[in-house]
Design a protein around this motif. Structure first.
Motif, PDB file in Angstrom:
ATOM      1  N   MET A   1       0.837  -1.186   0.000  1.00 27.56           N
ATOM      2  CA  MET A   1       0.000   0.000   0.000  1.00 27.56           C
ATOM      3  C   MET A   1       0.877   1.243   0.000  1.00 27.56           C
ATOM      4  O   MET A   1       2.017   1.197   0.436  1.00 27.56           O
ATOM      5  CB  MET A   1      -0.932  -0.004   1.210  1.00 27.56           C
ATOM      6  CG  MET A   1      -0.247   0.119   2.546  1.00 27.56           C
ATOM      7  SD  MET A   1      -1.325  -0.147   3.975  1.00 27.56           S
ATOM      8  CE  MET A   1      -2.642   0.994   3.663  1.00 27.56           C
ATOM      9  N   ARG A   2       0.329   2.307  -0.505  1.00 25.06           N
ATOM     10  CA  ARG A   2       1.065   3.573  -0.524  1.00 25.06           C
ATOM     11  C   ARG A   2       0.527   4.472   0.583  1.00 25.06           C
ATOM     12  O   ARG A   2      -0.657   4.780   0.640  1.00 25.06           O
ATOM     13  CB  ARG A   2       0.946   4.250  -1.882  1.00 25.06           C
ATOM     14  CG  ARG A   2       1.653   5.597  -1.948  1.00 25.06           C
ATOM     15  CD  ARG A   2       1.973   6.016  -3.361  1.00 25.06           C
ATOM     16  NE  ARG A   2       3.031   5.184  -3.934  1.00 25.06           N
ATOM     17  CZ  ARG A   2       3.609   5.432  -5.115  1.00 25.06           C
ATOM     18  NH1 ARG A   2       3.199   6.447  -5.852  1.00 25.06           N
ATOM     19  NH2 ARG A   2       4.570   4.659  -5.565  1.00 25.06           N
ATOM     20  N   LEU A   3       1.435   4.891   1.478  1.00 18.78           N
ATOM     21  CA  LEU A   3       1.083   5.702   2.622  1.00 18.78           C
ATOM     22  C   LEU A   3       1.772   7.053   2.564  1.00 18.78           C
ATOM     23  O   LEU A   3       2.914   7.166   2.098  1.00 18.78           O
ATOM     24  CB  LEU A   3       1.496   5.009   3.929  1.00 18.78           C
ATOM     25  CG  LEU A   3       0.844   3.676   4.271  1.00 18.78           C
ATOM     26  CD1 LEU A   3       1.534   3.075   5.494  1.00 18.78           C
ATOM     27  CD2 LEU A   3      -0.634   3.866   4.537  1.00 18.78           C
ATOM     28  N   GLY A   4       1.075   8.068   3.050  1.00 23.06           N
ATOM     29  CA  GLY A   4       1.673   9.374   3.206  1.00 23.06           C
ATOM     30  C   GLY A   4       1.775   9.703   4.680  1.00 23.06           C
ATOM     31  O   GLY A   4       0.854   9.435   5.453  1.00 23.06           O
ATOM     32  N   VAL A   5       2.908  10.253   5.098  1.00 22.45           N
ATOM     33  CA  VAL A   5       3.093  10.706   6.470  1.00 22.45           C
ATOM     34  C   VAL A   5       3.372  12.200   6.428  1.00 22.45           C
ATOM     35  O   VAL A   5       4.331  12.642   5.794  1.00 22.45           O
ATOM     36  CB  VAL A   5       4.258   9.982   7.168  1.00 22.45           C
ATOM     37  CG1 VAL A   5       4.382  10.444   8.608  1.00 22.45           C
ATOM     38  CG2 VAL A   5       4.063   8.479   7.115  1.00 22.45           C
ATOM     39  N   LEU A   6       2.526  12.948   7.091  1.00 24.38           N
ATOM     40  CA  LEU A   6       2.650  14.400   7.113  1.00 24.38           C
ATOM     41  C   LEU A   6       3.122  14.821   8.502  1.00 24.38           C
ATOM     42  O   LEU A   6       2.399  14.668   9.479  1.00 24.38           O
ATOM     43  CB  LEU A   6       1.312  15.056   6.766  1.00 24.38           C
ATOM     44  CG  LEU A   6       1.320  16.577   6.595  1.00 24.38           C
ATOM     45  CD1 LEU A   6       2.264  16.981   5.470  1.00 24.38           C
ATOM     46  CD2 LEU A   6      -0.092  17.076   6.326  1.00 24.38           C
ATOM     47  N   ASP A   7       4.308  15.356   8.554  1.00 25.04           N
ATOM     48  CA  ASP A   7       4.969  15.716   9.811  1.00 25.04           C
ATOM     49  C   ASP A   7       5.000  17.240   9.935  1.00 25.04           C
ATOM     50  O   ASP A   7       5.709  17.918   9.183  1.00 25.04           O
ATOM     51  CB  ASP A   7       6.383  15.131   9.792  1.00 25.04           C
ATOM     52  CG  ASP A   7       7.232  15.551  10.981  1.00 25.04           C
ATOM     53  OD1 ASP A   7       6.733  16.285  11.847  1.00 25.04           O
ATOM     54  OD2 ASP A   7       8.403  15.140  11.026  1.00 25.04           O
ATOM     55  N   VAL A   8       4.229  17.778  10.876  1.00 20.78           N
ATOM     56  CA  VAL A   8       4.206  19.223  11.115  1.00 20.78           C
ATOM     57  C   VAL A   8       5.130  19.514  12.290  1.00 20.78           C
ATOM     58  O   VAL A   8       4.778  19.266  13.449  1.00 20.78           O
ATOM     59  CB  VAL A   8       2.777  19.725  11.418  1.00 20.78           C
ATOM     60  CG1 VAL A   8       2.791  21.214  11.745  1.00 20.78           C
ATOM     61  CG2 VAL A   8       1.871  19.444  10.226  1.00 20.78           C
ATOM     62  N   GLY A   9       6.322  20.002  11.987  1.00 18.93           N
ATOM     63  CA  GLY A   9       7.307  20.271  13.015  1.00 18.93           C
ATOM     64  C   GLY A   9       7.440  21.749  13.322  1.00 18.93           C
ATOM     65  O   GLY A   9       6.660  22.582  12.855  1.00 18.93           O
ATOM     66  N   SER A  10       8.450  22.083  14.086  1.00 16.52           N
ATOM     67  CA  SER A  10       8.665  23.473  14.470  1.00 16.52           C
ATOM     68  C   SER A  10       9.140  24.321  13.306  1.00 16.52           C
ATOM     69  O   SER A  10       8.891  25.524  13.268  1.00 16.52           O
ATOM     70  CB  SER A  10       9.703  23.538  15.604  1.00 16.52           C
ATOM     71  OG  SER A  10       9.232  22.879  16.752  1.00 16.52           O
ATOM     72  N   ASN A  11       9.838  23.696  12.351  1.00 22.26           N
ATOM     73  CA  ASN A  11      10.377  24.426  11.211  1.00 22.26           C
ATOM     74  C   ASN A  11       9.635  24.166   9.911  1.00 22.26           C
ATOM     75  O   ASN A  11       9.369  25.088   9.146  1.00 22.26           O
ATOM     76  CB  ASN A  11      11.861  24.061  11.005  1.00 22.26           C
ATOM     77  CG  ASN A  11      12.770  24.712  12.009  1.00 22.26           C
ATOM     78  OD1 ASN A  11      12.809  25.918  12.138  1.00 22.26           O
ATOM     79  ND2 ASN A  11      13.509  23.895  12.740  1.00 22.26           N
ATOM     80  N   THR A  12       9.311  22.901   9.665  1.00 26.03           N
ATOM     81  CA  THR A  12       8.790  22.526   8.361  1.00 26.03           C
ATOM     82  C   THR A  12       7.543  21.659   8.463  1.00 26.03           C
ATOM     83  O   THR A  12       7.264  21.050   9.498  1.00 26.03           O
ATOM     84  CB  THR A  12       9.846  21.740   7.548  1.00 26.03           C
ATOM     85  OG1 THR A  12      10.162  20.529   8.248  1.00 26.03           O
ATOM     86  CG2 THR A  12      11.106  22.558   7.335  1.00 26.03           C
ATOM     87  N   VAL A  13       6.818  21.622   7.351  1.00 25.60           N
ATOM     88  CA  VAL A  13       5.760  20.634   7.142  1.00 25.60           C
ATOM     89  C   VAL A  13       6.320  19.673   6.096  1.00 25.60           C
ATOM     90  O   VAL A  13       6.607  20.079   4.964  1.00 25.60           O
ATOM     91  CB  VAL A  13       4.458  21.284   6.656  1.00 25.60           C
ATOM     92  CG1 VAL A  13       3.432  20.215   6.296  1.00 25.60           C
ATOM     93  CG2 VAL A  13       3.902  22.218   7.729  1.00 25.60           C
ATOM     94  N   HIS A  14       6.495  18.423   6.471  1.00 26.46           N
ATOM     95  CA  HIS A  14       7.201  17.454   5.635  1.00 26.46           C
ATOM     96  C   HIS A  14       6.277  16.302   5.275  1.00 26.46           C
ATOM     97  O   HIS A  14       5.750  15.620   6.157  1.00 26.46           O
ATOM     98  CB  HIS A  14       8.422  16.933   6.392  1.00 26.46           C
ATOM     99  CG  HIS A  14       9.294  16.006   5.597  1.00 26.46           C
ATOM    100  ND1 HIS A  14      10.426  15.437   6.111  1.00 26.46           N
ATOM    101  CD2 HIS A  14       9.215  15.565   4.314  1.00 26.46           C
ATOM    102  CE1 HIS A  14      10.997  14.670   5.201  1.00 26.46           C
ATOM    103  NE2 HIS A  14      10.268  14.722   4.105  1.00 26.46           N
ATOM    104  N   LEU A  15       6.085  16.097   3.986  1.00 24.50           N
ATOM    105  CA  LEU A  15       5.317  14.954   3.491  1.00 24.50           C
ATOM    106  C   LEU A  15       6.278  13.887   2.998  1.00 24.50           C
ATOM    107  O   LEU A  15       7.103  14.131   2.123  1.00 24.50           O
ATOM    108  CB  LEU A  15       4.388  15.378   2.351  1.00 24.50           C
ATOM    109  CG  LEU A  15       3.648  14.227   1.649  1.00 24.50           C
ATOM    110  CD1 LEU A  15       2.644  13.570   2.583  1.00 24.50           C
ATOM    111  CD2 LEU A  15       2.954  14.728   0.382  1.00 24.50           C
ATOM    112  N   LEU A  16       6.151  12.693   3.567  1.00 19.49           N
ATOM    113  CA  LEU A  16       6.914  11.528   3.122  1.00 19.49           C
ATOM    114  C   LEU A  16       5.935  10.501   2.587  1.00 19.49           C
ATOM    115  O   LEU A  16       4.975  10.144   3.282  1.00 19.49           O
ATOM    116  CB  LEU A  16       7.720  10.940   4.280  1.00 19.49           C
ATOM    117  CG  LEU A  16       8.468   9.629   3.987  1.00 19.49           C
ATOM    118  CD1 LEU A  16       9.568   9.859   2.966  1.00 19.49           C
ATOM    119  CD2 LEU A  16       9.039   9.040   5.284  1.00 19.49           C
ATOM    120  N   VAL A  17       6.160  10.035   1.381  1.00 21.03           N
ATOM    121  CA  VAL A  17       5.314   9.015   0.762  1.00 21.03           C
ATOM    122  C   VAL A  17       6.128   7.737   0.612  1.00 21.03           C
ATOM    123  O   VAL A  17       7.258   7.761   0.105  1.00 21.03           O
ATOM    124  CB  VAL A  17       4.803   9.478  -0.612  1.00 21.03           C
ATOM    125  CG1 VAL A  17       4.015   8.364  -1.309  1.00 21.03           C
ATOM    126  CG2 VAL A  17       3.937  10.726  -0.460  1.00 21.03           C
TER     127      VAL A  17
END
Length: 337
Positions: free
Chosen positions: A1-17
């Protein structure tokens, strides 16, 4: 399956697929970042500003669109210290949900430590023995230790690279007195944690994750990212001490020109280095190993572990109520079931 992880940190919003299934190695397929510096948009009353909240909504909407275009079946979205500590956190999370359809969850500091520990354990395996794991984020320092996949110690301290820079430095580069006073202050802050770690005995392996540690290791001579994730990378206390003597004399603009240092994080590199040095000193660590997996990978692994529907023990911080089945994430179209 294809998953996306959206990480909202102190500096960046990072999408990892990633492409992954239970029992398999998650394969990264796409990564994108939006620099928001949310921690710098906290008002004197402790709220995330209106501009910061709207910027977050826009960034999440952009990430959601990218995830859909890339064919993600689910998006796991979580926020760390900058959002969870804002006094209007609940209001901001509702705004994100109402305007994007993405259920953004604030992950607690101890849960950050636990999930990151899981990722490190899976990367190194059982042969690593008792692990001590350090993770420096923008707002907090996470430390976890244990023999199993669930650590016996999971601590989070407000000693992130960005927070230390904002609260301790008023000069660029920091003055000599700021460096000395901050190092002494960090020693005081870490003393209680050091006693807890000492009570657990000697770790068999000390591991660090996060962009801060990766940048410091690279500047100290570790292999570049182009060499691949499986190359062994380490950071010693001696190398870190020599590195601090060098970078602490440089402005943020000059630091941003160094290989392995991103422009968005250059301003907090010295603060992060002092936190790393103090943590190694407090915990009597002379060398640590850099792990390429961290919080995002840990969340993916937890999600895959529960794919057969047998694990109902995961913290609410990463289990979305928007789904009836055991998934912990929001459908990529944002719909509720």
């Amino acid at each position: 399956m294809r998953l996306g992880v959206l990480d909202v940190g102190s500096n960046t919003v990072h999408l990892l697929v990633v492409d992954a299934h239970r029992g398999a190695h998650p394969t990264p397929m796409h990564s994108e970042k939006i620099v928001l510096r949310l921690a710098e948009q906290i008002t004197k009353h402790g709220e995330l500003s209106k501009a910061g909240a709207q910027g977050l909504v826009d960034a999440v909407a952009t990430a959601k669109k990218s995830a859909a275009e890339l064919g993600c079946e689910e998006v796991m979205a979580f926020a760390t210290s900058a959002v969870r500590e804002a006094t209007n956190s609940a209001k901001v999370l509702r705004k994100v949900r109402d305007e994007t359809g993405i259920e953004l969850r604030a992950l607690s500091g101890p849960d950050e430590a636990r999930v990151t520990f899981l990722a490190v354990r899976r990367w190194f395996g059982w042969s690593a023995g008792q692990l001590l794991v350090l993770d420096i984020g923008g707002g907090s320092l996470e430390v976890a230790m244990g023999m199993d996949e669930e650590p016996v110690l999971a601590e989070s301290l407000p000693l992130g690279a960005g927070r230390t820079t904002r609260t301790r430095f008023s000069h660029d580069p920091p003055s000599r007195s700021e460096l000395v006073e901050t190092s002494a202050w960090l020693d005081e802050q870490l003393a209680p944690l050091a006693r807890k770690v000492a009570d657990l005995g000697e770790p068999d392996r000390v591991v660090a994750t996060s962009k801060t540690f990766r940048s410091l290791a690279r500047l100290a001579g570790a292999a570049p990212s182009a060499a691949g994730p499986r190359v062994r990378r380490t950071l010693s206390d001696t190398a870190l001490r020599q590195l601090i003597a060098f970078i602490s004399r440089m402005t943020a603009a000059d630091l941003a020109e160094l290989e392995g240092v991103s422009a968005s994080r250059a301003h907090q590199l010295v603060g992060g280095a002092l936190v790393a040095q103090a943590a190694m000193r407090a915990l009597s660590v002379h060398e640590l190993e850099i792990c390429p997996w961290a919080l995002r990978e840990g969340l993916i692994l937890r999600r895959l572990d529960r794919s057969n529907g047998t694990d109902d023990t995961a913290p609410d911080a990463w289990r979305s109520s928007s789904r009836e089945r055991t998934g912990d994430s929001t459908p990529v179209d944002g719909s509720a079931r």
